[in-house]
Structure formats: C-alpha cells, structure tokens
Design a protein around this motif. Structure first.
Motif, PDB file in Angstrom:
ATOM      1  N   ILE A 246     -19.929 -54.475 -47.885  1.00 42.08           N
ATOM      2  CA  ILE A 246     -18.471 -54.379 -48.058  1.00 42.08           C
ATOM      3  C   ILE A 246     -17.860 -55.765 -48.209  1.00 42.08           C
ATOM      4  CG2 ILE A 246     -16.328 -53.778 -46.864  1.00 42.08           C
ATOM      5  CD1 ILE A 246     -17.790 -51.362 -45.700  1.00 42.08           C
ATOM      6  N   LEU A 247     -18.300 -56.693 -47.363  1.00 45.39           N
ATOM      7  CA  LEU A 247     -17.767 -58.052 -47.404  1.00 45.39           C
ATOM      8  C   LEU A 247     -18.172 -58.765 -48.699  1.00 45.39           C
ATOM      9  CD1 LEU A 247     -16.014 -59.564 -45.393  1.00 45.39           C
ATOM     10  CD2 LEU A 247     -18.082 -60.579 -44.427  1.00 45.39           C
ATOM     11  N   THR A 248     -19.408 -58.559 -49.141  1.00 49.80           N
ATOM     12  CA  THR A 248     -19.873 -59.189 -50.376  1.00 49.80           C
ATOM     13  C   THR A 248     -19.139 -58.646 -51.589  1.00 49.80           C
ATOM     14  OG1 THR A 248     -22.069 -59.445 -49.394  1.00 49.80           O
ATOM     15  CG2 THR A 248     -21.902 -59.713 -51.773  1.00 49.80           C
ATOM     16  N   GLU A 249     -18.941 -57.331 -51.633  1.00 41.70           N
ATOM     17  CA  GLU A 249     -18.196 -56.732 -52.758  1.00 41.70           C
ATOM     18  C   GLU A 249     -16.763 -57.250 -52.799  1.00 41.70           C
ATOM     19  OE1 GLU A 249     -15.168 -54.536 -54.444  1.00 41.70           O
ATOM     20  OE2 GLU A 249     -15.543 -54.201 -52.295  1.00 41.70           O
ATOM     21  N   ALA A 250     -16.130 -57.367 -51.632  1.00 43.28           N
ATOM     22  CA  ALA A 250     -14.768 -57.887 -51.582  1.00 43.28           C
ATOM     23  C   ALA A 250     -14.720 -59.331 -52.086  1.00 43.28           C
ATOM     24  CB  ALA A 250     -14.221 -57.798 -50.154  1.00 43.28           C
ATOM     25  N   SER A 251     -15.725 -60.110 -51.735  1.00 41.03           N
ATOM     26  CA  SER A 251     -15.781 -61.506 -52.188  1.00 41.03           C
ATOM     27  C   SER A 251     -15.959 -61.584 -53.700  1.00 41.03           C
ATOM     28  CB  SER A 251     -16.933 -62.238 -51.488  1.00 41.03           C
ATOM     29  OG  SER A 251     -16.779 -62.198 -50.081  1.00 41.03           O
ATOM     30  N   LEU A 252     -16.872 -60.763 -54.246  1.00 43.84           N
ATOM     31  CA  LEU A 252     -17.096 -60.752 -55.697  1.00 43.84           C
ATOM     32  C   LEU A 252     -15.841 -60.304 -56.442  1.00 43.84           C
ATOM     33  CD1 LEU A 252     -20.675 -59.185 -55.786  1.00 43.84           C
ATOM     34  CD2 LEU A 252     -20.077 -61.552 -56.330  1.00 43.84           C
ATOM     35  N   PRO A 262      -8.556 -51.672 -64.058  1.00 43.82           N
ATOM     36  CA  PRO A 262      -7.537 -51.432 -63.036  1.00 43.82           C
ATOM     37  C   PRO A 262      -8.038 -50.709 -61.792  1.00 43.82           C
ATOM     38  CG  PRO A 262      -7.352 -49.769 -64.724  1.00 43.82           C
ATOM     39  CD  PRO A 262      -8.449 -50.705 -65.175  1.00 43.82           C
ATOM     40  N   ARG A 263      -9.344 -50.402 -61.721  1.00 43.66           N
ATOM     41  CA  ARG A 263      -9.833 -49.735 -60.510  1.00 43.66           C
ATOM     42  C   ARG A 263      -9.638 -50.661 -59.319  1.00 43.66           C
ATOM     43  NH1 ARG A 263     -15.006 -45.835 -59.817  1.00 43.66           N
ATOM     44  NH2 ARG A 263     -14.548 -45.203 -57.690  1.00 43.66           N
ATOM     45  N   PRO A 264      -8.968 -50.196 -58.278  1.00 46.15           N
ATOM     46  CA  PRO A 264      -8.667 -51.088 -57.160  1.00 46.15           C
ATOM     47  C   PRO A 264      -9.813 -51.194 -56.162  1.00 46.15           C
ATOM     48  CG  PRO A 264      -7.648 -48.953 -56.792  1.00 46.15           C
ATOM     49  CD  PRO A 264      -8.339 -48.871 -58.122  1.00 46.15           C
ATOM     50  N   SER A 265      -9.994 -52.374 -55.624  1.00 44.45           N
ATOM     51  CA  SER A 265     -10.845 -52.585 -54.455  1.00 44.45           C
ATOM     52  C   SER A 265     -10.090 -53.546 -53.555  1.00 44.45           C
ATOM     53  CB  SER A 265     -12.208 -53.164 -54.853  1.00 44.45           C
ATOM     54  OG  SER A 265     -12.117 -54.553 -55.094  1.00 44.45           O
ATOM     55  N   TRP A 266     -10.492 -53.596 -52.314  1.00 39.73           N
ATOM     56  CA  TRP A 266      -9.785 -54.487 -51.390  1.00 39.73           C
ATOM     57  C   TRP A 266      -9.863 -55.934 -51.868  1.00 39.73           C
ATOM     58  CZ3 TRP A 266     -12.459 -51.946 -46.560  1.00 39.73           C
ATOM     59  CH2 TRP A 266     -11.872 -50.684 -46.340  1.00 39.73           C
ATOM     60  N   GLY A 267     -10.982 -56.302 -52.471  1.00 39.50           N
ATOM     61  CA  GLY A 267     -11.147 -57.674 -52.944  1.00 39.50           C
ATOM     62  C   GLY A 267     -10.222 -58.016 -54.100  1.00 39.50           C
ATOM     63  N   ASN A 268     -10.141 -57.133 -55.132  1.00 40.71           N
ATOM     64  CA  ASN A 268      -9.286 -57.495 -56.259  1.00 40.71           C
ATOM     65  C   ASN A 268      -7.802 -57.286 -55.950  1.00 40.71           C
ATOM     66  OD1 ASN A 268      -8.725 -54.718 -56.782  1.00 40.71           O
ATOM     67  ND2 ASN A 268     -10.406 -54.573 -58.260  1.00 40.71           N
ATOM     68  N   ILE A 269      -7.482 -56.506 -54.908  1.00 43.96           N
ATOM     69  CA  ILE A 269      -6.090 -56.453 -54.442  1.00 43.96           C
ATOM     70  C   ILE A 269      -5.701 -57.811 -53.854  1.00 43.96           C
ATOM     71  CG2 ILE A 269      -4.549 -55.464 -52.697  1.00 43.96           C
ATOM     72  CD1 ILE A 269      -5.952 -52.789 -53.133  1.00 43.96           C
ATOM     73  N   LEU A 270      -6.617 -58.413 -53.101  1.00 44.59           N
ATOM     74  CA  LEU A 270      -6.358 -59.747 -52.565  1.00 44.59           C
ATOM     75  C   LEU A 270      -6.277 -60.792 -53.680  1.00 44.59           C
ATOM     76  CD1 LEU A 270      -8.664 -59.858 -49.395  1.00 44.59           C
ATOM     77  CD2 LEU A 270      -6.170 -59.796 -49.442  1.00 44.59           C
ATOM     78  N   SER A 271      -7.101 -60.628 -54.715  1.00 44.74           N
ATOM     79  CA  SER A 271      -7.104 -61.616 -55.806  1.00 44.74           C
ATOM     80  C   SER A 271      -5.801 -61.617 -56.581  1.00 44.74           C
ATOM     81  CB  SER A 271      -8.279 -61.345 -56.755  1.00 44.74           C
ATOM     82  OG  SER A 271      -8.051 -60.176 -57.534  1.00 44.74           O
ATOM     83  N   GLU A 272      -5.074 -60.488 -56.558  1.00 40.42           N
ATOM     84  CA  GLU A 272      -3.793 -60.421 -57.253  1.00 40.42           C
ATOM     85  C   GLU A 272      -2.683 -61.127 -56.479  1.00 40.42           C
ATOM     86  OE1 GLU A 272      -3.165 -56.273 -57.669  1.00 40.42           O
ATOM     87  OE2 GLU A 272      -4.648 -56.010 -59.276  1.00 40.42           O
ATOM     88  N   ALA A 273      -2.991 -61.589 -55.282  1.00 35.86           N
ATOM     89  CA  ALA A 273      -1.966 -62.198 -54.434  1.00 35.86           C
ATOM     90  C   ALA A 273      -2.293 -63.651 -54.117  1.00 35.86           C
ATOM     91  CB  ALA A 273      -1.833 -61.394 -53.143  1.00 35.86           C
ATOM     92  N   GLN A 274      -2.736 -64.399 -55.125  1.00 35.12           N
ATOM     93  CA  GLN A 274      -3.130 -65.778 -54.897  1.00 35.12           C
ATOM     94  C   GLN A 274      -2.002 -66.784 -55.083  1.00 35.12           C
ATOM     95  OE1 GLN A 274      -7.095 -66.962 -56.384  1.00 35.12           O
ATOM     96  NE2 GLN A 274      -7.275 -64.905 -57.197  1.00 35.12           N
ATOM     97  N   SER A 275      -0.917 -66.363 -55.673  1.00 37.31           N
ATOM     98  CA  SER A 275       0.181 -67.304 -55.894  1.00 37.31           C
ATOM     99  C   SER A 275       0.922 -67.579 -54.589  1.00 37.31           C
ATOM    100  CB  SER A 275       1.151 -66.761 -56.937  1.00 37.31           C
ATOM    101  OG  SER A 275       1.850 -65.644 -56.422  1.00 37.31           O
TER     102      SER A 275
END
Length: 317
Positions: A246-252, A262-275
C-alpha cells in the motif's frame, strides 16, 4: 546356502515390520497434527484477541476492506464526474469538499481505498506463491537446487527495491495491474529465505521421515506435511507485506508512475496537492488521503505484531 536364504528372509521381514511401524506412526502423527492444529489455531486466536490494539486495528482494516468492496454503493457521487464547484471547501453534500475540477473528494477517497486493497492483496498473493514454492523446494532438496535458488535470492535482494520497481513501472507503463504484478514479482526473496529456514528444520522431524519411508510422493510431503507447519510465519510476513505494498503504491502514484489518472488512488490524490496554495489553503484535498494512508499502514502493522506475539507466545508455552 540355507542359512544365507534365511538371513535374507529375516532382513526382508525386518524392513517390512519397520515400514509398518512407520506407517502406524505416520497415521497417528497425521491425526494428532489435525487435532493439535485445531487447538493451535484456537489458542493463537485467543492470544490475539487479548491484544486490544491488534483487535481494534483488525476492525479498522475490515472496515477499510468493506469500503473497498462496496465502493460503488458507498460513493455519494460518480467517481470521475464534475459534480460541484471547483476547489470548494466542504459544503452541503460534499463532506470533504471538491478538487480543482469539481470532483467529490470523499468519492475519490473511497475508490482510492479500492485501489490500495487490490494492490495490497494482489501483490502479496503473487509473492507468497512464488516465495513459498521456491522456499519449500530449496529447503527440502538442498544441494545444487538450494544453492541456485539462494544465489538468485541474494542477487534479487542486492538491488535497491524501490528504484527497480520505479524503473520497471516506468518501462512497462503505469496502471493498477502493472503495479500489482511488479510488486508481487519483486517481493518474494525475503519470504523465500524465511520458508527455507523453516523447512530445513521440519524436514528432519519424525513425521516427515515416516512419510518418506512409506512412499509418499515429494509434492505430497511438501504440501500435506511441511507446508502446514510453515503457514504461521508466512501469514505474519504476508500481513506486513500488505502494508508495504500500500505504501509503495502510494509512493509510485505520488510520483506519477503508479495508478493512471483519472482513476483515483491515495497517492495520486496527494500528488494533485503539491502546490503551496493547496497545502496552505485547501487542506481537505490532501489531509484526508494522508490520514487514510497512515491509518491503513498502522492498522496492518499492529495486526502483524499481534499475530507475531500470539504465535511466538504459543511456541514458548
């Protein structure tokens, strides 16, 4: 000559009696293992239930698992549809607000749970099959087979795990099934070594020697007599493996090479909030995803520790 023939008959009779005795021992051992196994599971379960933190973590993990299974039914809005105002704080039916194109954050978090569970369980299933099979074969046969498998294991463990995964996912293309397969195929070496060590001890015990003497086939010995005795460490290892996956997938996904949008994962939800603006002014877009990753990984680790303590406590007693 008569004496010579008599000696041969006596030797044959001795081997026959010995085989019958071993078969009797094997039958009693198998029945005893079945009874002891049932008692063993109950004892481990009782020890686990005494660990309140592990039990609470198990409840949390089951809730996350049910959320993943019934994600479509639990989602208040369509997964990828723009259904509200852009970048809106929580309001009305949007309990966690919306993202930059008006998608419901809560809906995407629910479907992100589904992604994490698929990757976690899928990759662990793959590496448990590979690692257990190679560990059984390596420990039981020994010799050149053991040497070849161990050298392959050591070579696999010498590479930086995350960098190899990152490279392969980049080459093969991002996606939930690619990430799951790559994680599963590359994660087997530690389990293989663990199973091998257990088999080296178990194969010298009387019930295995009796099975060999009575003519059981090698696959039957490995599956019916040795494998049940190494399931406990495999289960503990697999539990921790889910958290790692789970942690590795979120990191990737955070780095943009994991699950495809557009399929959401916890990791790419975080990546959308980098600003800086999102980090400081729109916490609803990244705080819930970070909390879910933290809770999921922590709960699984507590479950793994609870299982380990229950199993080790039973062995010591």
């Amino acid at each position: 000559m008569v004496q010579h023939v008599g000696d041969k008959q006596a030797e044959a009779l001795f081997h026959l009696v010995d085989a019958v005795e071993r078969a009797t021992v094997l039958g009693n051992t198998t029945e005893q293992l079945a009874n002891d196994g049932d008692s063993y599971v109950k004892t481990v379960a009782k020890r686990f239930m005494k660990n309140k933190l592990a039990v609470i973590s198990l409840v949390v993990f089951v809730l996350l698992l049910l959320t993943a299974v019934f994600a479509d039914s639990l989602s208040p809005h369509p997964r990828d549809a723009s259904v509200g105002m852009f970048q809106a704080a929580p309001y009305d039916n949007f309990l966690l607000g919306t993202d930059d194109i008006g998608r419901d954050v809560l809906t995407r978090l629910i479907h992100g749970t589904q992604v994490s569970m698929i990757v976690g369980f899928g990759s662990v299933l793959i590496y448990v099959i590979i690692g257990t099979t190679l560990g059984l074969v390596s420990g039981y046969f020994g010799g050149i087979v053991d040497s070849l498998i161990m050298r392959l294991t050591e070579a696999s463990m010498s590479f930086p795990f995350f960098m190899v995964i990152l490279t392969l996912v980049s080459l093969l293309g991002s996606g939930i099934w690619v990430v799951t397969a790559v994680l599963g195929i590359l994660s087997w070496p530690p389990l293989c070594r663990l199973v091998r060590g257990q088999v080296l001890t178990i194969k010298e015990q009387d019930f295995v020697l009796a099975a060999v003497a009575t003519g059981y086939s090698t696959p039957a010995i490995l599956v019916k007599h040795i494998l049940p005795n190494v399931l406990s460490p495999i289960l503990v290892n697999a539990t921790f493996g889910i958290a790692t996956a789970i942690l590795t997938e979120a990191s990737l996904s955070f780095l943009g090479v994991g699950v495809k949008k557009p399929r959401p994962s916890w990791g790419n939800i975080l990546s959308e909030a980098q600003s800086l603006r999102v980090l400081t002014s729109e916490p609803w877009r990244w705080v819930p995803a970070g909390i879910l990753i933290f809770i999921a990984v922590l709960a699984i680790n507590f479950i793994g520790e609870g299982l380990r303590e229950a199993i080790e406590g039973e062995r010591k007693s």
